[in-house]
Design an enzyme around this catalytic site. Sequence first.
Site, short mmCIF file in Angstrom:
data_model
loop_
_atom_site.label_atom_id
_atom_site.label_comp_id
_atom_site.label_asym_id
_atom_site.label_seq_id
_atom_site.Cartn_x
_atom_site.Cartn_y
_atom_site.Cartn_z
N CYS A 251 -56.08 6.93 -4.87
CA CYS A 251 -56.30 6.65 -3.46
C CYS A 251 -57.81 6.70 -3.24
O CYS A 251 -58.58 6.45 -4.15
CB CYS A 251 -55.55 7.65 -2.58
SG CYS A 251 -56.08 9.36 -2.82
N ARG A 252 -58.24 7.05 -2.04
CA ARG A 252 -59.67 7.10 -1.75
C ARG A 252 -60.34 8.26 -2.47
O ARG A 252 -61.36 8.09 -3.13
CB ARG A 252 -59.89 7.21 -0.24
CG ARG A 252 -61.33 7.22 0.17
CD ARG A 252 -61.47 7.23 1.71
NE ARG A 252 -62.87 7.41 2.06
CZ ARG A 252 -63.47 8.60 2.17
NH1 ARG A 252 -62.78 9.72 1.97
NH2 ARG A 252 -64.74 8.69 2.50
#
Length: 109
Positions: free
Chosen positions: A67-68
Amino acid sequence: MQIKEIDVDELQSRLAGGEDIRLLDIRSDAELNVGMLPQAEHLPMHLIPLKMQEFRQAPQRQVVLYCRSGARSAHACAYLMQQGIDNVINLRGGIIAWAQQGHEIRPRG
């Protein structure tokens, strides 16, 4: 339950070496505007429960989720492990760490 993690340099090395790794970007559609890791597929986190059969089809193939920052993908890995899927690995630091190490990010496409 201990989730498995991989750092960006090890992932880059394994991908460059041709290892068969399924790379899943679990960020939202809007987050993909900054780009994705090469070879990654997009599977938004909220759709993971609907795709459980896909994870069970190739239990020997390693699946790296990112993810981020690595937090949501760690939660996703824990969820999948609770469902009996143990071939999942979290990318420590997410796409932020990947970019900080100077690895390629490709436009969404």
